[in-house]
Enzyme design. Structure first.
Site, PDB file in Angstrom:
ATOM      1  N   ALA A   1      12.498  26.196  47.147  1.00 59.44           N
ATOM      2  CA  ALA A   1      12.635  27.469  46.433  1.00 59.44           C
ATOM      3  C   ALA A   1      13.638  27.366  45.290  1.00 59.44           C
ATOM      4  O   ALA A   1      13.502  28.054  44.276  1.00 59.44           O
ATOM      5  CB  ALA A   1      13.056  28.578  47.406  1.00 59.44           C
TER       6      ALA A   1
ATOM      7  N   TYR B   1      10.496  33.749  42.185  1.00 57.35           N
ATOM      8  CA  TYR B   1      11.198  35.035  42.214  1.00 57.35           C
ATOM      9  C   TYR B   1      11.978  35.207  40.915  1.00 57.35           C
ATOM     10  O   TYR B   1      12.251  34.232  40.203  1.00 57.35           O
ATOM     11  CB  TYR B   1      12.126  35.068  43.431  1.00 57.35           C
TER      12      TYR B   1
ATOM     13  N   THR C   1      14.936  35.536  39.956  1.00 54.20           N
ATOM     14  CA  THR C   1      16.177  34.804  39.680  1.00 54.20           C
ATOM     15  C   THR C   1      15.973  33.292  39.577  1.00 54.20           C
ATOM     16  O   THR C   1      16.921  32.577  39.242  1.00 54.20           O
ATOM     17  CB  THR C   1      17.211  35.055  40.791  1.00 54.20           C
ATOM     18  N   LYS C   2      14.777  32.803  39.863  1.00 57.90           N
ATOM     19  CA  LYS C   2      14.567  31.369  39.959  1.00 57.90           C
ATOM     20  C   LYS C   2      14.481  30.705  38.588  1.00 57.90           C
ATOM     21  O   LYS C   2      14.454  31.363  37.553  1.00 57.90           O
ATOM     22  CB  LYS C   2      13.315  31.075  40.781  1.00 57.90           C
ATOM     23  N   ASN C   3      14.413  29.365  38.588  1.00 53.93           N
ATOM     24  CA  ASN C   3      14.469  28.609  37.332  1.00 53.93           C
ATOM     25  C   ASN C   3      13.310  28.917  36.400  1.00 53.93           C
ATOM     26  O   ASN C   3      13.449  28.851  35.186  1.00 53.93           O
ATOM     27  CB  ASN C   3      14.528  27.113  37.634  1.00 53.93           C
TER      28      ASN C   3
END
Length: 398
Positions: A168, A192, A194-196
């Protein structure tokens, strides 16, 4: 709280800096608008295109898009043969979804404590936990730093168990020159917000065994033999059969439209995150009271999804919770990753777990703060984060 400012530099910022913020360009917006105008919003050609490009980026043979990393983990465990009363070994230092998906299968999570220098599962403690009912090893690449996959794969081979990776945090991470996503039987990614890279909500499963492609697609859409694109398009047929107990886990073309252009920027985003991490490392390397969590191993490349500092309570007269609150009052958004799974009431009661069971995970949790690190940060914002941390350390030294 009236803490005096440190001498020199800029004054404390007047606007709150969010902990995370997605980088959305006009390309993503235009692609979403194009999808909306096309009249086809659910799983269709954009999702297929995203899957193909993602697999190529990772270096995997196949990729199946779903609506979250949680869904990806659940389906991967099912395809790995996890059944009721099987055991799955994983880390307690992870988001709750990792453990929850084991329970979704009727299986039992068995936790192994972490290496305190990395936050990843301690590979030296895995073998003793493997029993006759162990079906899967589920390592979590915490913060974007790859686990010791060579040792994990070696253990798995010797013990005849399957490896499913929780990646994740680890899009663009590398281990021994290869991107995370090609080592285990299945690797699960999160998109999601906030992910990279983000699709708003979303996930992906990468794998190399073609036999699982059909199963994963069927399981991700109610167990149906055909998806909507194959039923409602001109070339399709209305007829379908339910051949498995499936779930509503499919990704939509709206989400994939965002992902297509986010993926184009994955390496660019990685460079920016790495640059920020280096600035933080340089700023904190000699700061008494702050211990950055290691992001360096000889054979890995960090994705820097998270930048985690640990507070040294031998130096500071303030605990983690109060330090976090003080940073927020300095207009710096923070988070804490993670509350160990065994400390949550549900898991404590269900599996008779308690504080003290996994001391290294608990020590990290009690001292950890995640600082902002994302491509939209400006140089002045990076400076403000560093300045705020230094200011509080100076004020709260014993």
């Amino acid at each position: 709280m009236n803490i005096p400012a440190i001498e020199g530099g800029k004054s404390t910022r007047n606007e709150f800096l969010p902990f995370a913020k997605p980088y959305i360009s006009n390309k993503e917006i235009d692609e979403v608008v194009s999808t909306l105008k096309s009249g086809w919003l659910t799983t269709g050609p954009k999702t297929k295109e995203f899957e193909k490009k993602f697999a190529n980026y990772i270096g995997a043979k196949f990729a199946v898009a779903v609506n979250s990393c949680t869904s990806a983990l659940h389906l991967s465990l099912l395809c790995a043969g996890v059944k009721k009363n099987d055991e799955v070994i994983t880390s307690p230092y992870t988001f709750i979804a990792t453990a929850n998906t084991i329970l979704y299968c009727g299986a039992i999570p068995k936790f192994v404590d972490i290496n305190p220098n990395t936050g990843n599962i301690d590979v030296h403690k895995i073998s003793s936990k493997i029993k006759s009912r162990t079906r899967v090893l589920l390592p979590v690449h915490f913060g974007g730093l790859p686990c010791d996959m060579k040792e994990i794969l070696h253990i798995a081979k010797n013990k005849k168990v399957t490896v499913v990776e929780d990646a994740a945090h680890s899009l663009s991470s590398q281990y021994n020159g290869k991107k995370i996503g090609v080592f285990g039987k299945f690797t699960c990614f999160s998109f999601y917000v906030t992910k990279n890279i983000t699709t708003g909500e979303g996930g992906m499963i990468t794998f190399d065994d073609e036999r699982f492609q059909k199963d994963l697609r069927i399981l991700s859409l109610h167990g149906m033999s055909q998806d909507a694109w194959n039923r409602y398009s001109k070339e399709g047929s209305w007829y379908y059969e339910v051949v498995r107990l499936g779930y509503k886990y499919n990704m939509t073309d709206i989400n994939a439209s965002i992902g297509l252009h986010q993926l184009e920027n994955a390496e660019k985003f990685l460079k920016i995150r790495t640059k920020i991490a280096k600035q933080y490392n340089e700023a904190f390397k000699n700061l008494d009271g702050i211990l950055p969590l290691s992001g360096v191993t000889d054979n890995s490349k960090h994705s820097w999804h998270l930048y985690v500092i640990r507070l040294d309570n031998k130096v500071l007269k303030i605990n983690r919770n109060k330090f976090a609150q003080a940073l927020i009052k300095e207009n710096v958004g923070i988070s804490v990753h993670f509350i160990p799974v065994h400390l949550h009431p549900f898991y404590r009661k269900r599996f008779n777990l308690k504080r003290g069971d996994f001391p290294e995970a608990e020590k990290l949790y009690d001292s950890a703060i995640s600082l902002p690190i994302y491509p939209k940060m400006t140089e002045s914002q990076i400076y403000d984060v560093i300045s705020a941390v230094k200011k509080l350390v100076q004020y709260y030294k014993r």
